[in-house]
Design a protein around this motif. Structure first.
Motif, PDB file in Angstrom:
ATOM      1  N   VAL A 116      86.689 -46.038  33.602  1.00 44.54           N
ATOM      2  CA  VAL A 116      87.525 -45.837  32.431  1.00 44.54           C
ATOM      3  C   VAL A 116      86.733 -46.171  31.174  1.00 44.54           C
ATOM      4  CG1 VAL A 116      88.484 -48.165  32.656  1.00 44.54           C
ATOM      5  CG2 VAL A 116      89.749 -46.442  31.366  1.00 44.54           C
ATOM      6  N   ALA A 117      86.924 -45.381  30.114  1.00 42.15           N
ATOM      7  CA  ALA A 117      86.272 -45.637  28.827  1.00 42.15           C
ATOM      8  C   ALA A 117      87.208 -46.479  27.976  1.00 42.15           C
ATOM      9  CB  ALA A 117      85.955 -44.324  28.126  1.00 42.15           C
ATOM     10  N   LEU A 118      86.715 -47.628  27.506  1.00 43.04           N
ATOM     11  CA  LEU A 118      87.574 -48.579  26.801  1.00 43.04           C
ATOM     12  C   LEU A 118      86.934 -49.088  25.516  1.00 43.04           C
ATOM     13  CD1 LEU A 118      88.778 -50.851  29.767  1.00 43.04           C
ATOM     14  CD2 LEU A 118      90.061 -48.995  28.658  1.00 43.04           C
ATOM     15  N   SER A 119      87.798 -49.388  24.565  1.00 40.05           N
ATOM     16  CA  SER A 119      87.440 -50.173  23.383  1.00 40.05           C
ATOM     17  C   SER A 119      88.172 -51.492  23.502  1.00 40.05           C
ATOM     18  CB  SER A 119      87.859 -49.442  22.101  1.00 40.05           C
ATOM     19  OG  SER A 119      87.612 -50.257  20.961  1.00 40.05           O
ATOM     20  N   ARG A 120      87.433 -52.608  23.446  1.00 34.78           N
ATOM     21  CA  ARG A 120      88.022 -53.939  23.610  1.00 34.78           C
ATOM     22  C   ARG A 120      87.709 -54.792  22.387  1.00 34.78           C
ATOM     23  NH1 ARG A 120      85.969 -54.805  29.865  1.00 34.78           N
ATOM     24  NH2 ARG A 120      87.907 -54.191  30.918  1.00 34.78           N
ATOM     25  N   LEU A 121      88.710 -55.578  21.993  1.00 36.90           N
ATOM     26  CA  LEU A 121      88.551 -56.433  20.828  1.00 36.90           C
ATOM     27  C   LEU A 121      89.300 -57.741  21.031  1.00 36.90           C
ATOM     28  CD1 LEU A 121      87.711 -56.794  17.757  1.00 36.90           C
ATOM     29  CD2 LEU A 121      89.999 -55.903  17.232  1.00 36.90           C
ATOM     30  N   VAL A 122      88.639 -58.850  20.720  1.00 36.17           N
ATOM     31  CA  VAL A 122      89.288 -60.156  20.615  1.00 36.17           C
ATOM     32  C   VAL A 122      89.028 -60.623  19.194  1.00 36.17           C
ATOM     33  CG1 VAL A 122      89.454 -62.513  21.496  1.00 36.17           C
ATOM     34  CG2 VAL A 122      88.847 -60.632  23.051  1.00 36.17           C
ATOM     35  N   ALA A 123      90.102 -60.974  18.463  1.00 33.63           N
ATOM     36  CA  ALA A 123      89.944 -61.336  17.051  1.00 33.63           C
ATOM     37  C   ALA A 123      90.945 -62.423  16.681  1.00 33.63           C
ATOM     38  CB  ALA A 123      90.140 -60.111  16.162  1.00 33.63           C
ATOM     39  N   THR A 124      90.620 -63.166  15.632  1.00 31.76           N
ATOM     40  CA  THR A 124      91.451 -64.294  15.222  1.00 31.76           C
ATOM     41  C   THR A 124      91.705 -64.255  13.719  1.00 31.76           C
ATOM     42  OG1 THR A 124      91.615 -66.722  15.193  1.00 31.76           O
ATOM     43  CG2 THR A 124      89.430 -65.767  14.922  1.00 31.76           C
ATOM     44  N   LEU A 156      94.278 -62.282  18.844  1.00 30.50           N
ATOM     45  CA  LEU A 156      94.698 -60.967  19.308  1.00 30.50           C
ATOM     46  C   LEU A 156      93.714 -60.471  20.356  1.00 30.50           C
ATOM     47  CD1 LEU A 156      96.255 -58.217  19.090  1.00 30.50           C
ATOM     48  CD2 LEU A 156      94.626 -57.619  17.272  1.00 30.50           C
ATOM     49  N   LEU A 157      94.244 -60.007  21.480  1.00 24.29           N
ATOM     50  CA  LEU A 157      93.438 -59.333  22.496  1.00 24.29           C
ATOM     51  C   LEU A 157      93.949 -57.910  22.608  1.00 24.29           C
ATOM     52  CD1 LEU A 157      94.280 -62.400  23.851  1.00 24.29           C
ATOM     53  CD2 LEU A 157      92.324 -61.738  25.241  1.00 24.29           C
ATOM     54  N   ALA A 158      93.078 -56.935  22.343  1.00 26.05           N
ATOM     55  CA  ALA A 158      93.476 -55.532  22.374  1.00 26.05           C
ATOM     56  C   ALA A 158      92.488 -54.724  23.198  1.00 26.05           C
ATOM     57  CB  ALA A 158      93.559 -54.968  20.953  1.00 26.05           C
ATOM     58  N   GLU A 159      93.023 -53.788  23.961  1.00 25.36           N
ATOM     59  CA  GLU A 159      92.195 -52.918  24.790  1.00 25.36           C
ATOM     60  C   GLU A 159      92.822 -51.533  24.777  1.00 25.36           C
ATOM     61  OE1 GLU A 159      90.444 -54.112  28.800  1.00 25.36           O
ATOM     62  OE2 GLU A 159      92.130 -52.849  29.431  1.00 25.36           O
ATOM     63  N   GLU A 198      89.023 -61.936  12.045  1.00 27.84           N
ATOM     64  CA  GLU A 198      87.634 -62.261  12.384  1.00 27.84           C
ATOM     65  C   GLU A 198      87.367 -61.889  13.843  1.00 27.84           C
ATOM     66  OE1 GLU A 198      84.820 -66.168  13.256  1.00 27.84           O
ATOM     67  OE2 GLU A 198      86.750 -66.417  12.222  1.00 27.84           O
ATOM     68  N   PRO A 199      86.454 -60.970  14.113  1.00 27.67           N
ATOM     69  CA  PRO A 199      86.181 -60.595  15.504  1.00 27.67           C
ATOM     70  C   PRO A 199      85.456 -61.704  16.259  1.00 27.67           C
ATOM     71  CG  PRO A 199      84.648 -59.495  14.041  1.00 27.67           C
ATOM     72  CD  PRO A 199      85.623 -60.212  13.160  1.00 27.67           C
ATOM     73  N   LEU A 200      85.917 -61.973  17.459  1.00 28.00           N
ATOM     74  CA  LEU A 200      85.258 -62.918  18.361  1.00 28.00           C
ATOM     75  C   LEU A 200      84.490 -62.189  19.462  1.00 28.00           C
ATOM     76  CD1 LEU A 200      88.204 -65.454  18.805  1.00 28.00           C
ATOM     77  CD2 LEU A 200      86.289 -65.595  17.186  1.00 28.00           C
ATOM     78  N   HIS A 201      84.941 -60.973  19.774  1.00 34.38           N
ATOM     79  CA  HIS A 201      84.308 -60.189  20.836  1.00 34.38           C
ATOM     80  C   HIS A 201      84.658 -58.727  20.609  1.00 34.38           C
ATOM     81  CE1 HIS A 201      82.930 -58.990  24.850  1.00 34.38           C
ATOM     82  NE2 HIS A 201      84.051 -58.300  24.943  1.00 34.38           N
ATOM     83  N   GLN A 202      83.655 -57.857  20.729  1.00 34.74           N
ATOM     84  CA  GLN A 202      83.870 -56.418  20.629  1.00 34.74           C
ATOM     85  C   GLN A 202      83.000 -55.716  21.668  1.00 34.74           C
ATOM     86  OE1 GLN A 202      83.907 -54.885  16.347  1.00 34.74           O
ATOM     87  NE2 GLN A 202      82.879 -56.866  16.075  1.00 34.74           N
ATOM     88  N   GLU A 236      87.276 -47.623  15.747  1.00 34.07           N
ATOM     89  CA  GLU A 236      88.596 -47.557  15.110  1.00 34.07           C
ATOM     90  C   GLU A 236      89.419 -48.816  15.331  1.00 34.07           C
ATOM     91  OE1 GLU A 236      92.387 -44.524  14.641  1.00 34.07           O
ATOM     92  OE2 GLU A 236      91.005 -44.248  16.331  1.00 34.07           O
ATOM     93  N   LEU A 237      89.360 -49.383  16.510  1.00 36.32           N
ATOM     94  CA  LEU A 237      90.156 -50.571  16.802  1.00 36.32           C
ATOM     95  C   LEU A 237      89.773 -51.711  15.867  1.00 36.32           C
ATOM     96  CD1 LEU A 237      92.326 -51.796  18.597  1.00 36.32           C
ATOM     97  CD2 LEU A 237      90.560 -52.338  20.279  1.00 36.32           C
ATOM     98  N   ARG A 238      88.487 -51.879  15.629  1.00 32.97           N
ATOM     99  CA  ARG A 238      88.035 -52.904  14.689  1.00 32.97           C
ATOM    100  C   ARG A 238      88.503 -52.598  13.269  1.00 32.97           C
ATOM    101  NH1 ARG A 238      88.088 -56.705  12.308  1.00 32.97           N
ATOM    102  NH2 ARG A 238      86.394 -57.725  11.197  1.00 32.97           N
TER     103      ARG A 238
END
Length: 207
Positions: A186-194, A129-132, A169-173, A160-162
């Motif tokens: 821009v203010a962002l929350s980014r998450l890559v998880a598996t 999952l890639l979420a921003e 399992e988070p790979l990148h935050q 919150e996104l996490r």
């Protein structure tokens, strides 16, 4: 999403909104060579910039958005580039109406807590999952104006996104202020998880 909101987005796309935004998300571009191959789902895809990028890199892509006009632009772009992509018009405020699973799921800058909680179930084994999302920040501490929504209903809180994807399992935050390719702050929350089991090696797509 109300009918008025859908009509607003259709009007914006018909008027050429985001026409200059042909680049993919920076997060997706950075991770593209570390993603498993196969099927990709692009949620709130708009005019399809990330769907097109994924298809060019060999994925079997489904793009979903509420805007008919945005999807019409996406279809034209795919046709011009000789790409086959499945486009679906759907209001994601009503949930994700499909029982399929995907190797990659992308959700960029569309915030819906219920939808995000459901995304782990849309991942095939070993999927990513890639979420921003736009991030709520203390406006009094800012030294510059930020792009993005001001309505707190469309902003994630720090962490919150996490929390919404705690069973992955988070790979990148990362969270903070970044510069978009078009120069906007821009203010962002980014998450890559598996959802792969702990200790398992990723099945990375090869070129």
């Amino acid at each position: 999403m109300s009918r008025a909101d859908r009509e607003k987005w259709d009007q914006r796309y018909r008027a050429g909104a985001f026409a200059e935004r042909t680049h993919p998300s920076a997060l997706l571009e950075d991770w593209i060579d570390r993603l498993p191959g196969g099927r990709a789902l692009d949620l709130a895809c708009g005019a399809g910039r990330n769907s097109l990028f994924l298809a060019r890199r060999g994925f079997e892509v489904t793009g979903i958005d509420v805007s008919t006009a945005g999807l019409q632009r996406a279809r034209r772009s795919a046709l011009d580039q000789g790409l086959e992509i499945v486009w679906r018009q759907q209001d994601l405020d009503d949930g994700l109406h499909c029982g399929e699973t995907f190797n990659v799921v992308c959700l960029f800058r569309y915030f819906n807590r219920q939808l995000i909680r459901s995304l782990p179930s849309r991942l095939a084994p070993g999927g990513i999952l890639l979420a921003e999302e736009h991030l709520a920040v203390d406006a009094d501490c800012l030294q510059m104006p930020l792009a993005g929504p001001s309505n707190p209903a469309f902003l994630v809180k720090p962490g919150e996104l996490r929390n919404l994807t705690a069973n992955l399992e988070p790979l990148h935050q990362e969270e903070g202020i970044v510069t978009d390719p078009d120069g906007r702050q821009v203010a962002l929350s980014r998450l890559v998880a598996t959802n792969r089991p702990a200790g398992a090696s990723p099945s990375v797509r090869r070129r």
